[in-house]
Structures are given as structure tokens and as C-alpha cells.
Design a protein around this motif. Structure first.
Motif, PDB file in Angstrom:
ATOM      1  N   UNK A 108       0.812  -0.952   0.028  1.00 27.02           N
ATOM      2  CA  UNK A 108       0.082   0.055  -0.372  1.00 27.02           C
ATOM      3  C   UNK A 108       1.215   1.146  -0.045  1.00 27.02           C
ATOM      4  N   UNK A 109       0.427   2.598  -0.209  1.00 31.51           N
ATOM      5  CA  UNK A 109       0.808   3.225  -0.067  1.00 31.51           C
ATOM      6  C   UNK A 109       1.946   3.699   0.687  1.00 31.51           C
ATOM      7  N   UNK A 110       1.113   4.004   1.738  1.00 27.12           N
ATOM      8  CA  UNK A 110       1.807   4.237   3.766  1.00 27.12           C
ATOM      9  C   UNK A 110       2.799   3.079   4.214  1.00 27.12           C
ATOM     10  N   UNK A 111       2.405   1.843   3.772  1.00 29.43           N
ATOM     11  CA  UNK A 111       3.201   0.462   3.827  1.00 29.43           C
ATOM     12  C   UNK A 111       3.463  -0.417   3.537  1.00 29.43           C
ATOM     13  N   UNK A 112       4.012  -1.524   3.265  1.00 26.82           N
ATOM     14  CA  UNK A 112       4.209  -2.903   2.781  1.00 26.82           C
ATOM     15  C   UNK A 112       4.096  -3.515   4.021  1.00 26.82           C
ATOM     16  N   UNK A 113       3.456  -4.925   3.930  1.00 21.40           N
ATOM     17  CA  UNK A 113       3.348  -5.994   4.551  1.00 21.40           C
ATOM     18  C   UNK A 113       3.467  -7.326   4.344  1.00 21.40           C
ATOM     19  N   UNK A 114       4.284  -7.827   4.964  1.00 16.48           N
ATOM     20  CA  UNK A 114       4.059  -9.693   5.014  1.00 16.48           C
ATOM     21  C   UNK A 114       3.493 -10.539   6.007  1.00 16.48           C
ATOM     22  N   UNK A 115       2.456 -11.454   5.166  1.00 18.78           N
ATOM     23  CA  UNK A 115       1.767 -12.137   6.627  1.00 18.78           C
ATOM     24  C   UNK A 115       2.303 -13.813   5.780  1.00 18.78           C
ATOM     25  N   UNK A 116       3.143 -14.102   6.979  1.00 21.28           N
ATOM     26  CA  UNK A 116       3.459 -15.542   7.131  1.00 21.28           C
ATOM     27  C   UNK A 116       2.686 -16.845   8.177  1.00 21.28           C
ATOM     28  N   UNK A 117       2.567 -17.803   7.352  1.00 19.01           N
ATOM     29  CA  UNK A 117       1.970 -18.630   8.356  1.00 19.01           C
ATOM     30  C   UNK A 117       2.656 -19.600   8.323  1.00 19.01           C
ATOM     31  N   UNK A 118       3.636 -20.042   9.166  1.00 20.51           N
ATOM     32  CA  UNK A 118       4.609 -21.302   9.881  1.00 20.51           C
ATOM     33  C   UNK A 118       4.241 -22.788  10.678  1.00 20.51           C
ATOM     34  N   UNK A 119       4.004 -23.603   9.719  1.00 19.83           N
ATOM     35  CA  UNK A 119       3.331 -24.930  10.655  1.00 19.83           C
ATOM     36  C   UNK A 119       5.247 -25.858  11.459  1.00 19.83           C
ATOM     37  N   UNK A 130       2.197 -26.252  15.802  1.00 22.11           N
ATOM     38  CA  UNK A 130       1.865 -25.149  16.496  1.00 22.11           C
ATOM     39  C   UNK A 130       2.206 -24.336  15.008  1.00 22.11           C
ATOM     40  N   UNK A 131       0.993 -23.211  15.007  1.00 21.30           N
ATOM     41  CA  UNK A 131       1.661 -22.275  14.164  1.00 21.30           C
ATOM     42  C   UNK A 131       2.049 -21.111  14.647  1.00 21.30           C
ATOM     43  N   UNK A 132       3.155 -20.337  13.390  1.00 18.55           N
ATOM     44  CA  UNK A 132       3.117 -19.583  14.121  1.00 18.55           C
ATOM     45  C   UNK A 132       3.206 -18.132  13.221  1.00 18.55           C
ATOM     46  N   UNK A 133       2.146 -17.188  12.997  1.00 17.13           N
ATOM     47  CA  UNK A 133       1.364 -16.511  12.082  1.00 17.13           C
ATOM     48  C   UNK A 133       2.544 -14.648  12.696  1.00 17.13           C
ATOM     49  N   UNK A 134       3.058 -14.886  11.307  1.00 14.84           N
ATOM     50  CA  UNK A 134       4.369 -13.563  11.281  1.00 14.84           C
ATOM     51  C   UNK A 134       4.004 -12.004  10.455  1.00 14.84           C
ATOM     52  N   UNK A 135       3.726 -10.718  10.673  1.00 15.27           N
ATOM     53  CA  UNK A 135       3.533 -10.480  10.510  1.00 15.27           C
ATOM     54  C   UNK A 135       4.765  -9.470  10.304  1.00 15.27           C
ATOM     55  N   UNK A 136       5.083  -8.894   9.627  1.00 14.92           N
ATOM     56  CA  UNK A 136       6.019  -8.102   9.204  1.00 14.92           C
ATOM     57  C   UNK A 136       5.307  -6.571   7.957  1.00 14.92           C
TER      58      UNK A 136
END
Length: 167
Positions: A108-119, A130-136
Motif C-alpha cells: 500500500x502507499x503507506x506501508x508494505x506488509x507480509x503475513x507468514x504462517x509457518x507450521x 503449532x502455527x506461527x503467524x508472522x506480521x512483518x
């Protein structure tokens, strides 16, 4: 959880190098990776739709262009996009092996974001994972940190509730 558990996912590890914000939440579920991702991204109770309306107003107020509330969608394990380039609302799938990790990026104009899900398989032969949800997040302009710091408390609530809905 430390970054080592995420570092094997190349696109996630690369994006994390210069991130302005990294948040990882973990929880357990018997779901497959794609079933878990589908459940998390389908989570849209009424109160969350109200937050979307606030988000639209906030970004317009910050001069970040036209914003829209995404259509309410229900994904399943079979329908969740998992091939690089496929769209999931305003996210685009970047990388997924469809069994142990799934990564999507929103620009987006104001930010870039990644959502990652690792099992992560748990010891003991259980079918629970166990699931790890990362927001970067990386800020693109001065509105990025203003926007994200306003929505951050709600982000934590939304991610935790979405993860819990799949448990």
C-alpha cells in the motif's frame, strides 16, 4: 519464537531484514497449513468489519488514497490461494510449499506488509501442530508509522482471535 524458525522461509526472512515491525503469534491446531490459513483469513465477525470502516476513514484522513472494505470471503483448504501471484484480498501470495509455510504480501502507499504462517510439528506423535503467524511491516512514508501505531492494538486482537477461531 525466535527468527530461526522463520529463517528457512526465504521470502519471509528476506523481508524481515529491514522491517520496521515484526510480530509473531503462536497457537496450536489440528488443522493442515492451508486449512489454518483459510480459517484465519476468513475470520470477519461484525466487530472486525466495523474496524475496517475505521481503517478506511483513517487512511483517507492521512491522505493515503481511496480505500475500500474488502468483500467478506470464506476460504476453505481447497479454495485458499497458495500459488505465487494469486490474490487473497489485498495480499498476493509470495511463496508457499502448501504444507509447512505460506507467505503473502500486501503493498500500500503507506506501508508494505507480509503475513507468514509457518507450521511446526509437535513432538510426541500428536496430530496437533503449532502455527506461527508472522506480521512483518515496512513503512513507505510518514503516514506508515502513524497508521500502524494507531491500529497496532487492534491488530494484536484480530490476529489472536482469528488464530483462536481455527484451534
Amino acid at each position: 519464537m525466535n527468527d530461526e524458525r522463520l529463517s528457512h522461509v526465504e521470502s519471509l526472512a528476506e523481508f524481515m531484514k529491514n522491517a520496521d515491525h515484526i510480530d509473531v503469534k503462536s497457537g496450536e491446531s489440528k488443522a493442515s497449513l492451508l486449512e489454518f490459513v483459510a480459517g484465519v483469513l476468513s475470520y470477519q465477525p461484525g466487530w472486525m468489519r466495523a474496524l475496517w470502516r475505521v481503517r478506511v476513514w483513517l487512511l483517507k484522513s492521512l491522505g493515503q488514497g481511496k480505500q475500500e472494505i474488502p468483500d467478506k470471503k470464506r476460504f476453505t483448504e481447497q479454495s485458499i490461494p497458495s500459488t505465487p501471484g494469486e490474490k487473497v484480498d489485498f495480499f498476493t501470495v509470495v511463496e508457499s510449499d502448501q504444507e509447512t509455510f505460506w507467505v503473502a504480501e500486501g503493498k500500500e502507499k503507506h506501508l508494505d506488509a507480509i503475513i507468514g504462517v509457518v507450521a511446526e510439528d509437535l513432538d510426541g506423535g500428536t496430530d496437533t501442530r503449532r502455527f506461527h503467524v508472522a506480521t512483518v511491516v515496512k513503512y513507505n512514508n510518514s503516514a506508515g508509522p502513524i497508521y500502524f501505531n494507531i491500529i497496532r492494538p487492534f491488530h494484536h486482537i484480530v490476529v489472536r482471535c482469528a488464530m483462536k477461531s481455527v484451534s
